[in-house]
Design a protein around this motif. Structure first.
Motif, PDB file in Angstrom:
ATOM      1  N   GLU A   1       0.747  -1.112  -0.390  1.00  0.00           N
ATOM      2  CA  GLU A   1      -0.001   0.051   0.023  1.00  0.00           C
ATOM      3  C   GLU A   1       1.235   1.386  -0.275  1.00  0.00           C
ATOM      4  O   GLU A   1       0.225   2.344  -0.359  1.00  0.00           O
ATOM      5  N   GLU A   2       2.091   1.255   0.714  1.00  0.00           N
ATOM      6  CA  GLU A   2       3.075   2.567   0.638  1.00  0.00           C
ATOM      7  C   GLU A   2       3.986   2.329  -0.764  1.00  0.00           C
ATOM      8  O   GLU A   2       3.879   3.430  -0.632  1.00  0.00           O
ATOM      9  N   ASN A   3       3.523   1.606  -1.969  1.00  0.00           N
ATOM     10  CA  ASN A   3       3.645   2.022  -3.390  1.00  0.00           C
ATOM     11  C   ASN A   3       2.665   1.642  -4.361  1.00  0.00           C
ATOM     12  O   ASN A   3       2.696   0.749  -5.145  1.00  0.00           O
ATOM     13  N   SER A   4       1.967   2.553  -3.456  1.00  0.00           N
ATOM     14  CA  SER A   4       0.296   2.380  -4.448  1.00  0.00           C
ATOM     15  C   SER A   4       0.169   2.279  -6.070  1.00  0.00           C
ATOM     16  O   SER A   4      -1.087   2.121  -6.750  1.00  0.00           O
ATOM     17  N   VAL A   5       0.623   3.201  -6.302  1.00  0.00           N
ATOM     18  CA  VAL A   5       0.839   3.690  -7.502  1.00  0.00           C
ATOM     19  C   VAL A   5       1.600   2.999  -8.460  1.00  0.00           C
ATOM     20  O   VAL A   5       3.000   2.430  -8.915  1.00  0.00           O
ATOM     21  N   GLN A   6       1.406   2.285  -9.457  1.00  0.00           N
ATOM     22  CA  GLN A   6       1.473   0.954 -10.304  1.00  0.00           C
ATOM     23  C   GLN A   6       1.020   1.223 -11.797  1.00  0.00           C
ATOM     24  O   GLN A   6       0.441   1.936 -12.566  1.00  0.00           O
TER      25      GLN A   6
ATOM     26  N   VAL B   1      -0.840   2.408 -18.560  1.00  0.00           N
ATOM     27  CA  VAL B   1      -1.994   2.749 -17.830  1.00  0.00           C
ATOM     28  C   VAL B   1      -1.334   2.447 -16.597  1.00  0.00           C
ATOM     29  O   VAL B   1      -0.729   2.180 -16.529  1.00  0.00           O
ATOM     30  N   THR B   2      -1.807   3.390 -16.061  1.00  0.00           N
ATOM     31  CA  THR B   2      -1.579   4.174 -14.414  1.00  0.00           C
ATOM     32  C   THR B   2      -2.874   3.289 -13.209  1.00  0.00           C
ATOM     33  O   THR B   2      -3.933   3.831 -13.229  1.00  0.00           O
ATOM     34  N   TYR B   3      -1.892   2.785 -12.301  1.00  0.00           N
ATOM     35  CA  TYR B   3      -3.700   2.425 -11.948  1.00  0.00           C
ATOM     36  C   TYR B   3      -2.817   2.905 -10.237  1.00  0.00           C
ATOM     37  O   TYR B   3      -1.289   2.783  -9.620  1.00  0.00           O
ATOM     38  N   ASN B   4      -3.651   3.614  -9.380  1.00  0.00           N
ATOM     39  CA  ASN B   4      -3.295   4.178  -7.988  1.00  0.00           C
ATOM     40  C   ASN B   4      -4.546   3.799  -6.564  1.00  0.00           C
ATOM     41  O   ASN B   4      -5.949   4.502  -7.076  1.00  0.00           O
ATOM     42  N   GLY B   5      -4.013   2.671  -6.126  1.00  0.00           N
ATOM     43  CA  GLY B   5      -4.320   2.370  -5.119  1.00  0.00           C
ATOM     44  C   GLY B   5      -4.729   3.519  -4.027  1.00  0.00           C
ATOM     45  O   GLY B   5      -5.364   2.862  -3.107  1.00  0.00           O
TER      46      GLY B   5
ATOM     47  N   GLU C   1      -1.662  -4.532   3.315  1.00  0.00           N
ATOM     48  CA  GLU C   1      -1.975  -3.571   3.857  1.00  0.00           C
ATOM     49  C   GLU C   1      -0.088  -2.888   4.042  1.00  0.00           C
ATOM     50  O   GLU C   1       0.718  -3.953   3.968  1.00  0.00           O
ATOM     51  N   ALA C   2       0.357  -2.129   4.400  1.00  0.00           N
ATOM     52  CA  ALA C   2       1.407  -1.172   4.905  1.00  0.00           C
ATOM     53  C   ALA C   2       2.390  -1.849   5.605  1.00  0.00           C
ATOM     54  O   ALA C   2       3.024  -2.272   5.581  1.00  0.00           O
ATOM     55  N   SER C   3       1.285  -2.271   6.420  1.00  0.00           N
ATOM     56  CA  SER C   3       1.077  -2.614   8.198  1.00  0.00           C
ATOM     57  C   SER C   3       2.202  -4.490   7.654  1.00  0.00           C
ATOM     58  O   SER C   3       3.087  -4.547   8.148  1.00  0.00           O
ATOM     59  N   GLU C   4       1.764  -4.945   7.024  1.00  0.00           N
ATOM     60  CA  GLU C   4       2.347  -6.527   6.956  1.00  0.00           C
ATOM     61  C   GLU C   4       4.131  -5.879   6.214  1.00  0.00           C
ATOM     62  O   GLU C   4       4.068  -7.626   6.305  1.00  0.00           O
ATOM     63  N   GLN C   5       3.819  -5.361   5.369  1.00  0.00           N
ATOM     64  CA  GLN C   5       5.118  -6.198   4.532  1.00  0.00           C
ATOM     65  C   GLN C   5       6.222  -5.456   5.299  1.00  0.00           C
ATOM     66  O   GLN C   5       7.613  -6.003   5.590  1.00  0.00           O
TER      67      GLN C   5
END
Length: 133
Positions: free
Chosen positions: A40-45, A90-94, A127-131
């Protein structure tokens, strides 16, 4: 008089047939992209779908529409000459989206065949906390 009408109709038929032979045709290298798992910290792909005009007329992308506002396609606006390549980025922003698996669709409409193509992106945002564990 009948001969003139028949000849005129045949002329129009031949012209229409000749014009129909000049057709753009889009061929994608791939129609699906999997981002895999990302935080989630790197949500733009982002990814790029490359295509080639394998037809005999210039190819124009009329529109590329995503199934969700979190996905933004950008594409080559200029006509693509026969044999040339183009791309759709294509850019995905989560950001602000719930973590988990997603699958989005991008509908591409062209002046060639096929007139409509669907591209797919998918992945799993954790989730960011999982990483950090």
């Amino acid at each position: 008089m009948k001969k003139i009408i028949v000849m005129t109709m045949m002329l129009f038929a031949c012209i229409s047939y000749a014009a129909a032979q000049q057709q753009a045709e889009i061929k994608f290298d791939k129609v699906t992209h999997d981002f895999g798992t990302f935080s989630e910290e790197n949500s733009v792909q982002s990814c790029t779908f490359s295509f080639t005009n394998v037809g005999t007329a210039p190819l124009v992308i009329n529109q590329a529409i995503a199934s969700c506002g979190c996905t933004v396609p950008s594409y080559t606006k200029q006509p693509i000459a026969p044999g040339q390549k183009g791309e759709i980025k294509v850019t995905y922003n989560g950001k602000g989206k719930f973590p988990g698996h997603f699958k989005k669709t991008i509908t591409v409409r062209t002046n060639g065949t096929p007139e409509m193509t669907r591209l797919y992106i998918e992945g799993t945002m954790t989730e960011a906390s999982e990483q950090k564990q």
